[in-house]
Design an enzyme around this catalytic site. Structure first.
Site, PDB file in Angstrom:
ATOM      1  N   GLU A  58       0.836  -1.214   0.000  1.00 34.75           N
ATOM      2  CA  GLU A  58       0.000   0.000   0.000  1.00 34.75           C
ATOM      3  C   GLU A  58       0.871   1.264   0.000  1.00 34.75           C
ATOM      4  O   GLU A  58       0.569   2.241  -0.686  1.00 34.75           O
ATOM      5  CB  GLU A  58      -0.925   0.004   1.217  1.00 34.75           C
ATOM      6  N   LEU A  59       1.945   1.208   0.780  1.00 36.07           N
ATOM      7  CA  LEU A  59       2.792   2.399   0.920  1.00 36.07           C
ATOM      8  C   LEU A  59       3.428   2.798  -0.411  1.00 36.07           C
ATOM      9  O   LEU A  59       3.513   3.982  -0.746  1.00 36.07           O
ATOM     10  CB  LEU A  59       3.871   2.108   1.974  1.00 36.07           C
ATOM     11  N   ILE A  60       3.873   1.802  -1.163  1.00 35.40           N
ATOM     12  CA  ILE A  60       4.575   2.151  -2.411  1.00 35.40           C
ATOM     13  C   ILE A  60       3.618   2.546  -3.531  1.00 35.40           C
ATOM     14  O   ILE A  60       4.056   2.889  -4.630  1.00 35.40           O
ATOM     15  CB  ILE A  60       5.532   1.023  -2.880  1.00 35.40           C
TER      16      ILE A  60
ATOM     17  N   ASN B  86       9.137  13.771   0.327  1.00 36.30           N
ATOM     18  CA  ASN B  86       8.993  15.215   0.570  1.00 36.30           C
ATOM     19  C   ASN B  86       7.732  15.530   1.376  1.00 36.30           C
ATOM     20  O   ASN B  86       6.847  14.677   1.530  1.00 36.30           O
ATOM     21  CB  ASN B  86       9.095  16.015  -0.744  1.00 36.30           C
TER      22      ASN B  86
ATOM     23  N   ARG C 284      -3.793   7.628   4.594  1.00 31.61           N
ATOM     24  CA  ARG C 284      -3.578   6.418   5.405  1.00 31.61           C
ATOM     25  C   ARG C 284      -3.926   6.626   6.867  1.00 31.61           C
ATOM     26  O   ARG C 284      -4.016   5.661   7.631  1.00 31.61           O
ATOM     27  CB  ARG C 284      -2.129   5.945   5.261  1.00 31.61           C
TER      28      ARG C 284
HETATM   29  C1  LIG Z   1      -8.788   3.721   2.036  1.00 25.66           C
HETATM   30  C2  LIG Z   1      -8.059   3.378   0.777  1.00 25.66           C
HETATM   31  C3  LIG Z   1      -8.468   2.301   0.001  1.00 25.66           C
HETATM   32  C4  LIG Z   1      -7.813   1.972  -1.183  1.00 25.66           C
HETATM   33  N1  LIG Z   1      -8.244   0.898  -1.907  1.00 25.66           N
HETATM   34  C5  LIG Z   1      -7.591   0.560  -3.050  1.00 25.66           C
HETATM   35  C6  LIG Z   1      -8.023  -0.547  -3.837  1.00 25.66           C
HETATM   36  O1  LIG Z   1      -8.967  -1.236  -3.505  1.00 25.66           O
HETATM   37  N2  LIG Z   1      -7.341  -0.850  -4.956  1.00 25.66           N
HETATM   38  C7  LIG Z   1      -6.262  -0.100  -5.374  1.00 25.66           C
HETATM   39  O2  LIG Z   1      -5.673  -0.397  -6.413  1.00 25.66           O
HETATM   40  N3  LIG Z   1      -5.826   0.951  -4.641  1.00 25.66           N
HETATM   41  C8  LIG Z   1      -6.470   1.293  -3.513  1.00 25.66           C
HETATM   42  N4  LIG Z   1      -6.012   2.363  -2.768  1.00 25.66           N
HETATM   43  C9  LIG Z   1      -4.815   3.077  -3.218  1.00 25.66           C
HETATM   44  C10 LIG Z   1      -5.189   4.405  -3.929  1.00 25.66           C
HETATM   45  O3  LIG Z   1      -5.969   4.142  -5.070  1.00 25.66           O
HETATM   46  C11 LIG Z   1      -3.914   5.159  -4.334  1.00 25.66           C
HETATM   47  O4  LIG Z   1      -3.180   4.408  -5.279  1.00 25.66           O
HETATM   48  C12 LIG Z   1      -2.992   5.429  -3.173  1.00 25.66           C
HETATM   49  O5  LIG Z   1      -3.728   5.813  -2.045  1.00 25.66           O
HETATM   50  C13 LIG Z   1      -1.999   6.529  -3.546  1.00 25.66           C
HETATM   51  O6  LIG Z   1      -2.694   7.746  -3.658  1.00 25.66           O
HETATM   52  P1  LIG Z   1      -2.277   8.897  -4.665  1.00 25.66           P
HETATM   53  O7  LIG Z   1      -2.435   8.436  -6.075  1.00 25.66           O
HETATM   54  O8  LIG Z   1      -3.011  10.122  -4.239  1.00 25.66           O
HETATM   55  O9  LIG Z   1      -0.728   9.087  -4.291  1.00 25.66           O
HETATM   56  P2  LIG Z   1       0.466   9.484  -5.237  1.00 25.66           P
HETATM   57  O10 LIG Z   1       0.692   8.460  -6.262  1.00 25.66           O
HETATM   58  O11 LIG Z   1       1.607   9.776  -4.336  1.00 25.66           O
HETATM   59  O12 LIG Z   1      -0.015  10.799  -5.924  1.00 25.66           O
HETATM   60  C14 LIG Z   1      -0.150  12.015  -5.198  1.00 25.66           C
HETATM   61  C15 LIG Z   1      -1.045  12.956  -5.976  1.00 25.66           C
HETATM   62  O13 LIG Z   1      -0.374  13.312  -7.182  1.00 25.66           O
HETATM   63  C16 LIG Z   1      -1.311  13.378  -8.244  1.00 25.66           C
HETATM   64  N5  LIG Z   1      -0.950  12.324  -9.229  1.00 25.66           N
HETATM   65  C17 LIG Z   1      -0.114  11.293  -9.057  1.00 25.66           C
HETATM   66  N6  LIG Z   1      -0.005  10.568 -10.160  1.00 25.66           N
HETATM   67  C18 LIG Z   1      -0.799  11.153 -11.073  1.00 25.66           C
HETATM   68  C19 LIG Z   1      -1.121  10.840 -12.405  1.00 25.66           C
HETATM   69  N7  LIG Z   1      -0.612   9.799 -13.034  1.00 25.66           N
HETATM   70  N8  LIG Z   1      -1.977  11.653 -13.052  1.00 25.66           N
HETATM   71  C20 LIG Z   1      -2.516  12.724 -12.447  1.00 25.66           C
HETATM   72  N9  LIG Z   1      -2.272  13.080 -11.164  1.00 25.66           N
HETATM   73  C21 LIG Z   1      -1.413  12.290 -10.480  1.00 25.66           C
HETATM   74  C22 LIG Z   1      -2.674  13.128  -7.647  1.00 25.66           C
HETATM   75  O14 LIG Z   1      -3.240  14.374  -7.288  1.00 25.66           O
HETATM   76  C23 LIG Z   1      -2.362  12.335  -6.408  1.00 25.66           C
HETATM   77  O15 LIG Z   1      -3.336  12.448  -5.405  1.00 25.66           O
HETATM   78  C24 LIG Z   1      -6.683   2.717  -1.598  1.00 25.66           C
HETATM   79  C25 LIG Z   1      -6.254   3.800  -0.814  1.00 25.66           C
HETATM   80  C26 LIG Z   1      -6.916   4.124   0.355  1.00 25.66           C
HETATM   81  C27 LIG Z   1      -6.420   5.290   1.174  1.00 25.66           C
END
Ligand SMILES: Cc1cc2nc3c(=O)[nH]c(=O)nc-3n(C[C@H](O)[C@H](O)[C@H](O)COP(=O)(O)OP(=O)(O)OC[C@H]3O[C@@H](n4cnc5c(N)ncnc54)[C@H](O)[C@@H]3O)c2cc1C
Length: 283
Positions: free
Chosen positions: A99-101, A222, A233
């Site tokens: 999940e973290l990565i 960062n 999280r």
């Molecule tokens: C409660 C919970 C349940 C979840 N359940 C699932 C699940 O069932 N299945 C699953 O696969 N994942 C699941 N996830 C993971 C979730 O979908 C995200 O992959 C993860 O939380 C990372 O979030 P993020 O994309 O915001 O973070 P990062 O990848 O660090 O991105 C940070 C921010 O940068 C921007 N960003 C990053 N990449 C892009 C891009 N390519 N295009 C446009 N903007 C971008 C967005 O604004 C994003 O919020 C879950 C997460 C949570 C918290």
């Protein structure tokens, strides 16, 4: 066999400001300014914001705390990307690290290899739901050296039978891993030797290790990415183990840089963990 009940976070790297270079830059532009923060990451974040508007002269009152607060209010989150730390996280499960990565932006992970490193004496992370009354009082040391509370005698341990069952399964996992490693080492391609042979066997044998197998990772991350992790999280909808880690991360980073992370609020949840929220989400 070690059973781990809480993660550990080691803050091994932080930023240092070169004040003489800042003074040279300011002098070259005919301004004087000095931050009142002694935290490198906070000073560097402030300079990033002030460079955008060349607002070093006549800063508003309130110093670094007020300045970074204003950045959060207006959502100018990209300047928070200039604040960077390196941490080592241990005592987390492979399911948590998966999940973290998923946090791609502003996070550089290096995780323990199950191909290079022998897992025959690996540790396991007890799911928080199996802790007595969900309490987090059984430390890693408890299980390692018996110096603390012995779980076998603990009167508060409600899920004892379930824990015994869980611990027995983990012993079986280790036995299975040892036997798979032997089997794959014997059946490895004849042209492989030494490290390659061991790697070949371990990469196959690890298939029997469960999601609760302990892992370790070093992350360079960062402040904007840390905030995203804390919010997602630390949510009540997140998995309990990663919410517990988010709370440890908040302990570490609120101490390291209160002006960047001091806005977070913890609200106790029925499972004994805390939800993490802020008036300034997703800056
Ligand atoms: C409660 C919970 C349940 C979840 N359940 C699932 C699940 O069932 N299945 C699953 O696969 N994942 C699941 N996830 C993971 C979730 O979908 C995200 O992959 C993860 O939380 C990372 O979030 P993020 O994309 O915001 O973070 P990062 O990848 O660090 O991105 C940070 C921010 O940068 C921007 N960003 C990053 N990449 C892009 C891009 N390519 N295009 C446009 N903007 C971008 C967005 O604004 C994003 O919020 C879950 C997460 C949570 C918290």
């Amino acid at each position: 066999m070690k059973i781990i009940t809480a993660p550990s976070v080691y803050l091994i790297g932080r930023q240092v400001v070169d004040e003489s270079e800042i003074f040279q830059f300011l002098a070259a532009h005919g301004v004087e300014w000095e931050s009142d923060s002694e935290v490198g990451a906070e000073v560097i974040t402030e300079t990033a914001g002030r460079v955008c508007y060349m607002s070093f002269a006549k800063p508003r009152p309130g110093g670094n705390a007020a300045y970074l607060h204003h950045i959060k209010e207006v959502g100018h989150g990209s300047v928070f990307e200039h604040a960077v730390w390196t941490i080592i996280v241990t005592g987390i499960s492979r399911s948590l690290s998966h999940e973290l990565i998923r946090h791609r932006a502003g996070v550089s992970p290096s995780e323990l290899s199950q191909r290079y490193v022998d897992c025959s004496d690996v540790d396991f992370v007890l799911p928080p739901a199996m802790l007595p009354d969900h309490a987090d009082f059984l430390t890693v040391e408890t299980f390692i050296d018996g110096g603390g509370t012995d779980i076998d005698d603990h009167p508060a341990y409600g899920g004892w039978d379930r824990f015994k069952w869980w611990r027995a399964r983990r012993s079986e996992d280790l036995a299975e891993y040892a036997s798979e490693t032997r089997r794959f080492t014997e059946s490895a391609p004849a042209d492989l030797s030494g490290t390659d042979r061991r790697k070949w066997a371990r990469q196959a044998a690890r298939n029997v290790l469960p999601n609760c197998t302990e892992t370790r990772a070093q992350l360079t991350v960062n402040a904007r990415a840390i905030r995203n992790i804390l919010e997602q999280r630390g949510s009540r909808h997140a998995d309990a183990e990663i919410r517990r880690l988010a709370n440890v991360l908040l302990d570490v980073f609120a101490r390291a840089a209160p002006n960047l992370f001091g806005d977070y609020i913890r609200t106790p949840l029925p499972d004994g963990t805390n939800e993490i929220t802020t008036p300034y989400p997703k800056i």
